[in-house]
Design a protein around this motif. Structure first.
Motif, mmCIF file in Angstrom:
data_model
loop_
_atom_site.group_PDB
_atom_site.id
_atom_site.type_symbol
_atom_site.label_atom_id
_atom_site.label_comp_id
_atom_site.label_asym_id
_atom_site.label_seq_id
_atom_site.Cartn_x
_atom_site.Cartn_y
_atom_site.Cartn_z
ATOM 1 N N PHE A 227 7.005 -13.374 -2.982
ATOM 2 C CA PHE A 227 6.521 -12.245 -2.192
ATOM 3 C C PHE A 227 5.243 -11.698 -2.810
ATOM 4 C CE2 PHE A 227 10.933 -12.323 -0.796
ATOM 5 C CZ PHE A 227 10.818 -12.016 0.553
ATOM 6 N N ALA A 228 4.384 -11.138 -1.963
ATOM 7 C CA ALA A 228 3.104 -10.598 -2.426
ATOM 8 C C ALA A 228 3.185 -9.131 -2.784
ATOM 9 C CB ALA A 228 2.045 -10.787 -1.347
ATOM 10 N N GLY A 229 4.221 -8.435 -2.312
ATOM 11 C CA GLY A 229 4.348 -7.020 -2.564
ATOM 12 C C GLY A 229 5.689 -6.527 -2.067
ATOM 13 N N MET A 230 5.852 -5.206 -2.083
ATOM 14 C CA MET A 230 7.164 -4.628 -1.782
ATOM 15 C C MET A 230 6.991 -3.242 -1.183
ATOM 16 S SD MET A 230 10.273 -4.364 -4.525
ATOM 17 C CE MET A 230 11.908 -3.775 -4.059
ATOM 18 N N LEU A 231 7.885 -2.883 -0.294
ATOM 19 C CA LEU A 231 7.897 -1.560 0.309
ATOM 20 C C LEU A 231 8.471 -0.538 -0.665
ATOM 21 C CD1 LEU A 231 9.290 -2.497 3.844
ATOM 22 C CD2 LEU A 231 6.891 -2.244 3.169
ATOM 23 N N ALA A 232 8.040 0.713 -0.546
ATOM 24 C CA ALA A 232 8.534 1.793 -1.385
ATOM 25 C C ALA A 232 8.808 3.015 -0.526
ATOM 26 C CB ALA A 232 7.510 2.146 -2.470
ATOM 27 N N ILE A 233 9.821 3.797 -0.927
ATOM 28 C CA ILE A 233 10.158 5.005 -0.165
ATOM 29 C C ILE A 233 9.973 6.272 -0.985
ATOM 30 C CG2 ILE A 233 11.738 3.911 1.466
ATOM 31 C CD1 ILE A 233 14.056 4.939 -0.334
ATOM 32 N N HIS A 234 9.543 6.129 -2.239
ATOM 33 C CA HIS A 234 9.339 7.303 -3.089
ATOM 34 C C HIS A 234 8.190 7.019 -4.040
ATOM 35 C CE1 HIS A 234 10.086 10.431 -6.102
ATOM 36 N NE2 HIS A 234 10.815 11.048 -5.182
ATOM 37 N N PRO A 235 7.327 8.007 -4.293
ATOM 38 C CA PRO A 235 6.193 7.775 -5.201
ATOM 39 C C PRO A 235 6.603 7.259 -6.576
ATOM 40 C CG PRO A 235 5.893 9.828 -4.013
ATOM 41 C CD PRO A 235 7.283 9.356 -3.687
ATOM 42 N N ALA A 236 7.805 7.616 -7.039
ATOM 43 C CA ALA A 236 8.260 7.163 -8.350
ATOM 44 C C ALA A 236 8.437 5.653 -8.411
ATOM 45 C CB ALA A 236 9.564 7.864 -8.722
ATOM 46 N N GLN A 237 8.551 5.007 -7.259
ATOM 47 C CA GLN A 237 8.741 3.559 -7.227
ATOM 48 C C GLN A 237 7.429 2.790 -7.354
ATOM 49 O OE1 GLN A 237 10.887 3.230 -3.422
ATOM 50 N NE2 GLN A 237 12.751 2.823 -4.582
ATOM 51 N N VAL A 238 6.328 3.450 -7.118
ATOM 52 C CA VAL A 238 5.037 2.762 -7.023
ATOM 53 C C VAL A 238 4.645 2.078 -8.324
ATOM 54 C CG1 VAL A 238 2.556 3.122 -6.723
ATOM 55 C CG2 VAL A 238 4.177 4.152 -5.115
ATOM 56 N N ALA A 239 4.703 2.801 -9.429
ATOM 57 C CA ALA A 239 4.270 2.231 -10.708
ATOM 58 C C ALA A 239 5.120 1.032 -11.101
ATOM 59 C CB ALA A 239 4.316 3.298 -11.801
ATOM 60 N N VAL A 240 6.413 1.095 -10.824
ATOM 61 C CA VAL A 240 7.311 -0.012 -11.160
ATOM 62 C C VAL A 240 6.949 -1.256 -10.349
ATOM 63 C CG1 VAL A 240 9.714 -0.786 -11.216
ATOM 64 C CG2 VAL A 240 9.153 1.596 -11.768
ATOM 65 N N ILE A 241 6.701 -1.060 -9.067
ATOM 66 C CA ILE A 241 6.335 -2.185 -8.205
ATOM 67 C C ILE A 241 4.992 -2.760 -8.616
ATOM 68 C CG2 ILE A 241 5.711 -2.824 -5.830
ATOM 69 C CD1 ILE A 241 7.826 -0.778 -4.896
ATOM 70 N N ASN A 242 4.014 -1.893 -8.854
ATOM 71 C CA ASN A 242 2.697 -2.386 -9.261
ATOM 72 C C ASN A 242 2.769 -3.206 -10.541
ATOM 73 O OD1 ASN A 242 1.472 -1.199 -7.065
ATOM 74 N ND2 ASN A 242 0.662 0.548 -8.194
ATOM 75 N N ALA A 243 3.564 -2.735 -11.487
ATOM 76 C CA ALA A 243 3.694 -3.463 -12.747
ATOM 77 C C ALA A 243 4.339 -4.823 -12.529
ATOM 78 C CB ALA A 243 4.513 -2.635 -13.742
ATOM 79 N N ALA A 244 5.359 -4.864 -11.688
ATOM 80 C CA ALA A 244 6.073 -6.127 -11.461
ATOM 81 C C ALA A 244 5.190 -7.171 -10.790
ATOM 82 C CB ALA A 244 7.315 -5.868 -10.611
ATOM 83 N N PHE A 245 4.270 -6.722 -9.943
ATOM 84 C CA PHE A 245 3.424 -7.657 -9.206
ATOM 85 C C PHE A 245 2.048 -7.860 -9.851
ATOM 86 C CE2 PHE A 245 6.590 -6.796 -5.982
ATOM 87 C CZ PHE A 245 6.713 -8.012 -5.330
ATOM 88 N N THR A 246 1.872 -7.355 -11.052
ATOM 89 C CA THR A 246 0.619 -7.556 -11.775
ATOM 90 C C THR A 246 0.815 -8.635 -12.834
ATOM 91 O OG1 THR A 246 -0.032 -5.247 -11.451
ATOM 92 C CG2 THR A 246 -1.145 -6.470 -13.218
ATOM 93 N N PRO A 247 0.064 -9.730 -12.786
ATOM 94 C CA PRO A 247 0.235 -10.798 -13.779
ATOM 95 C C PRO A 247 -0.052 -10.293 -15.188
ATOM 96 C CG PRO A 247 -1.123 -11.536 -11.934
ATOM 97 C CD PRO A 247 -0.963 -10.052 -11.781
#
Length: 294
Positions: A227-247
């Motif tokens: 997957f290229a990215g992920m949906l989020a429903i709360h601002p607190a989830q953003v940093a975690v998702i960005n980190a996971a999808f950053t090589p």
């Protein structure tokens, strides 16, 4: 710009809209659907338009943060009013909930053709991101998108909440936290069909926004699965998702080494790097990681 995190923001919440641009999300999805009651639809459209226009005025022509709008489903009386209200704000794209298949995308595309012309927008500039699994009928026909080219199609994503209600499922994950069969099927079909269409695949949201560890595992698994990215429903989830999808730096270094090796040996089918064999599929993965190839 990589679009890793896609954050839903209720279109009727002035407070949340005022903070949206500073959340760190790669894309904001202004929601006119599930998070907005029928009584607040008109207000949500007005505030969404104001947010879109305000952002464009502050940074005209900037590519930065993606600005998307989730309209109401095509089987509701709201969606055409949604589009008419927000298109003057030139959103980057429209998220289409409860898409029944390629015909739903075509129907939305036809409306966008007319609205772009009315609002002086470039033809085809508004992309479409359908949610493709929210009914049982939609979930079993996801591959149809691959055989029906759609110029506006930007990607595919899926949702578990509406599908669980549609099929009467009392659970979505097993005791180990893994998706159960119906949801794993929808997720897999979304991933493979998106790649077959050569558009991005977005994994669904992690519903428990207080579960940081669970989100981290889900996001890392999503990236590992393709997957290229992920949906989020709360601002607190953003940093975690960005980190996971950053090589990581190690991943980037390895990818550069693979590309360099094949650049130096353009006719090679397979090479050795640090004692292990690599071949053309490794090169393709390395190029994708470095952003050289889509």
């Amino acid at each position: 710009m990589a679009l890793r995190s896609w954050l839903f923001v209720p279109g009727d919440s002035e407070k949340k809209l005022s903070k949206a641009a500073d959340t760190g999300a790669d894309a904001i999805i202004l929601d006119l659907e599930d998070s907005v009651t029928p009584a607040n639809k008109a207000q949500a459209r007005e505030r969404t338009l104001g947010w879109l226009q305000g952002g464009r005025a502050a940074a005209p022509g900037a590519s930065g943060q993606g600005r998307w709008v989730r309209i109401n489903a095509l089987d509701t009386p709201y969606w055409r009013d949604d589009l008419a209200a927000v298109m003057p704000g030139a959103p980057d794209g429209i998220m289409l909930p409860k898409s029944a298949g390629p015909e739903s995308v075509r129907q939305l595309a036809a409306e966008l053709d007319a609205l772009e012309a009315q609002n002086g927008l470039a033809s085809g500039s508004t992309r479409i991101l359908p949610l493709v699994s929210e009914t049982a009928a939609a979930a079993i026909t996801i591959p149809a998108y691959a055989s029906a080219p759609q110029p506006r199609l930007a990607g595919l994503t899926w949702g578990a909440e509406d599908l669980s209600a549609a099929i009467g499922a009392t659970r979505k994950r097993d005791k180990q936290g893994q998706w159960t069969d119906a949801f794993r099927f929808a997720r897999t079909q979304t991933l493979l069909t998106a790649h077959a269409c050569e558009v991005f695949a977005l994994d669904t949201l992690h519903a428990d926004f207080s579960d940081g560890e669970g989100l981290k595992r889900a996001a890392e698994a999503a990236r590992a699965d393709g997957f290229a990215g992920m949906l989020a429903i709360h601002p607190a989830q953003v940093a975690v998702i960005n980190a996971a999808f950053t090589p990581s730096e190690a991943e980037l270094a390895e990818a550069r080494a693979i590309v360099a090796a094949f650049t130096a040996n353009p006719d090679a089918g397979a090479l050795q790097i640090e004692g292990r064999m690599i071949d053309r599929p490794h090169l393709k993965l390395a190029e994708r990681l470095l952003g050289i190839a889509l």
